[in-house]
Design an enzyme around this catalytic site. Structure first.
Site, mmCIF file in Angstrom:
data_model
loop_
_atom_site.group_PDB
_atom_site.id
_atom_site.type_symbol
_atom_site.label_atom_id
_atom_site.label_comp_id
_atom_site.label_asym_id
_atom_site.label_seq_id
_atom_site.Cartn_x
_atom_site.Cartn_y
_atom_site.Cartn_z
ATOM 1 N N ASP A 1 -6.047 3.900 -6.772
ATOM 2 C CA ASP A 1 -4.753 4.581 -6.860
ATOM 3 C C ASP A 1 -4.962 6.088 -6.886
ATOM 4 O O ASP A 1 -5.788 6.577 -7.671
ATOM 5 C CB ASP A 1 -4.043 4.213 -8.175
ATOM 6 C CG ASP A 1 -3.272 2.911 -8.081
ATOM 7 O OD1 ASP A 1 -3.341 2.244 -7.032
ATOM 8 O OD2 ASP A 1 -2.583 2.565 -9.067
ATOM 9 N N LYS B 1 2.937 2.118 -1.938
ATOM 10 C CA LYS B 1 3.738 1.084 -2.592
ATOM 11 C C LYS B 1 5.230 1.204 -2.292
ATOM 12 O O LYS B 1 5.762 2.311 -2.210
ATOM 13 C CB LYS B 1 3.565 1.179 -4.115
ATOM 14 C CG LYS B 1 2.217 0.696 -4.624
ATOM 15 C CD LYS B 1 2.185 0.770 -6.146
ATOM 16 C CE LYS B 1 0.794 0.627 -6.713
ATOM 17 N NZ LYS B 1 0.307 -0.746 -6.720
ATOM 18 N N GLY C 1 -1.698 -0.579 -15.703
ATOM 19 C CA GLY C 1 -1.482 0.523 -16.640
ATOM 20 C C GLY C 1 -1.892 0.226 -18.067
ATOM 21 O O GLY C 1 -1.617 1.016 -18.959
ATOM 22 N N GLY D 1 -5.298 -3.722 -14.638
ATOM 23 C CA GLY D 1 -6.003 -3.641 -15.922
ATOM 24 C C GLY D 1 -7.498 -3.443 -15.816
ATOM 25 O O GLY D 1 -8.202 -3.453 -16.832
ATOM 26 N N GLY E 1 -6.268 1.053 -10.627
ATOM 27 C CA GLY E 1 -5.119 1.948 -10.699
ATOM 28 C C GLY E 1 -5.398 3.102 -11.616
ATOM 29 O O GLY E 1 -6.146 4.024 -11.288
ATOM 30 N N SER E 2 -4.848 3.022 -12.826
ATOM 31 C CA SER E 2 -5.005 4.099 -13.792
ATOM 32 C C SER E 2 -6.449 4.226 -14.260
ATOM 33 O O SER E 2 -6.843 5.269 -14.771
ATOM 34 C CB SER E 2 -4.116 3.809 -15.006
ATOM 35 O OG SER E 2 -2.926 3.168 -14.603
#
Lengths: 183, 293
Positions: free
Chosen positions: B25, B82, B154, B215, B236-237
């Site tokens: 991301d 997205k 997240g 996650g 992602g994060s």
């Protein structure tokens, strides 16, 4: 005799399945040590920038360069063709057909004019080939598969089809049954 | 010599080229460059990473086209972006921009509670999240060319991705043992065409590439999902919310490549600094995985 598939990332499983379907014994190659156990190598499709970076970290890039210069047969598809550019008298441009929506399938002629469904995914273009390079397939005016001595490249992905003719050609090349016309 | 474009084979094919890789991301061209340098096989452009969406609240939408174009210019690897679940106009916009893949994602606020985008109509390929085999097959029958676990984005907590992946594999295995009657019943329960169920039962695997997502925060998380049988991972994060994104990104990429080599993963995991701030699933106000089933 074992045939290696460079297993850093990309269409590894597909190439392994195709080679196995041709009757070959297949080994995944991740680190330099693996390379000592194979007689030939297939470099799959994937992201050439990623594969190049990860090969450097383990020294596999140098080990592979030595083997290729030593005459080990090697076949690169798409990203693999980009990585093999340095060992051939050809010029390759990455993503030259465009982005994903420009990816395409086309019936091409291969091996004495027989048709083959070639799959191009964000494919590179083989822009120039010098005299020592044997051209094995074209799409229009563009070279899409060629060979120089022990090195075979295609900008398309035969491993995404069930057509084994290109893999069979590579295996014959390893056995010396199809000597390069230009060498 | 006629060219065929945007066929299911080509849509699925790009995902096949991403296998064994990490998709990261990114929220701007600078992050995209860092991701590419770390060895990402693709980047996912979005306006805020999931952990910030959780923190900030409000409606999360498709990103600014200008930002997406900036990212497409900044890197040579594929760019994904997205859209909200069911938001077919956001999807049309991303197609017009020429992105390489669309993620119809539960991380953004759903736009339609009844239906997903009908993805078969689009030229651009789609990836969708799933928590079960039925969900995966529904998305595939709508035209998704790649599947990922939903996990719980997240949170920096891999437990939901593990749960979803194990459920999918368990249900796949059960499907392979079913006779004609059972398959018919399963197709009905999952609300998907019987032909699709039959072919999946025969092959014993999904007909498209499946990545882990939601996650994943450490090299060990990524390698665990690979050992469980996923084809690759989305992070992602986990990267840009950690203390050293370039280092952690590279470590996760290496861990995915060497997922079966614990000694290597140990070396890779040394001195990465702080992982992202993490959350317990039971403390969440909104579970993204419940969106759009």
């Amino acid at each position: 005799m074992k045939i290696g598939v460079l297993a850093i990332q990309g269409s590894v499983k597909e190439h392994k399945a195709a080679l196995a379907a041709c009757g070959a014994e297949v080994l995944e190659v991740r680190v330099p040590d693996d390379l000592t156990r194979v007689a030939a190598l297939v470099i799959p499709g994937g992201e050439s920038t990623t594969i190049r970076k990860l090969m450097k970290l383990t020294g596999l890039d140098k080990a592979l360069a030595d083997r290729i210069r030593g005459g080990m047969p090697v076949y690169g598809t798409c990203a693999g063709a980009i990585l093999l550019e340095d060992f051939m008298d050809i010029e390759v441009e990455r993503n030259a057909y465009g982005r994903q929506m420009d990816s395409f399938e086309a019936e091409i002629k291969i091996f004495k004019g027989k048709s083959f469904n070639a799959i191009f995914i964000r494919a590179p273009k083989i822009l120039k080939t010098s005299k020592g390079v044997e051209i094995l397939a074209k799409y229009g005016k563009e070279v899409i598969m060629c060979r120089q001595g022990n090195i075979l490249v295609s900008s398309f992905h035969p491993e995404l089809t069930s057509d084994l003719r290109v893999h069979k050609y590579f295996l014959k090349m390893i056995d010396g049954q199809v000597p390069s016309e230009k060498c | 010599m006629a060219k065929k474009k945007n066929t299911p084979l080509l849509k699925k094919g790009l995902a096949q080229m991403l296998k064994g890789g990490v998709i990261m991301d990114v929220v701007d061209p600078e992050q995209a460059k860092i991701a590419e340098d770390a060895g990402a096989v693709a980047v996912m452009a979005l306006e805020r990473v999931p952990s910030d969406i959780r923190k900030d609240g409000g409606v999360a939408r498709m990103s600014d086209p200008k930002m997406i174009k900036g990212i497409m210019k900044a890197v040579t690897i594929p760019v994904m972006a997205k859209v909200r679940i069911g938001h077919f106009v956001e999807a049309q916009i991303l197609e017009a921009l020429g992105v390489d893949y669309i993620d119809e994602s539960e991380v953004l606020t759903p736009a339609d509670e009844e239906a997903h985008v009908y993805k078969g109509d689009f030229k651009v390929p789609f990836v969708c999240g799933a928590t079960s085999l039925g969900e995966a097959l529904r998305r595939i029958s709508e035209g998704a060319a790649m599947i990922r676990t939903k996990g719980e984005a997240g949170t920096g907590n891999v437990v939901e991705a593990v749960r979803h992946w194990k459920k999918i594999t368990r249900e796949l295995e059960a499907l392979t043992k079913m006779k004609a009657d059972g398959l018919k019943k399963a197709a009905k329960e999952m609300r998907v065409p019987l032909d699709l169920v039959k072919s999946v039962a025969k092959e014993g695997e999904l007909p498209v590439v499946n990545f882990a997502a939601g996650g994943i925060a450490t090299p060990a998380d990524a390698a665990m999902m690979m050992q469980l049988g996923c084809d690759g991972v989305f992070v992602g994060s986990g990267i840009f919310k950690s203390s050293d994104p370039a280092k952690r990104g590279k470590a996760i990429v290496e861990a995915v490549m060497h997922y079966n080599d614990p000694a290597k993963i140990a070396a890779i995991s040394e001195g990465l600094g702080e992982a992202m701030d993490s959350l317990e699933i039971k403390d969440l106000e909104t579970k993204y995985a419940d969106r759009g089933v």
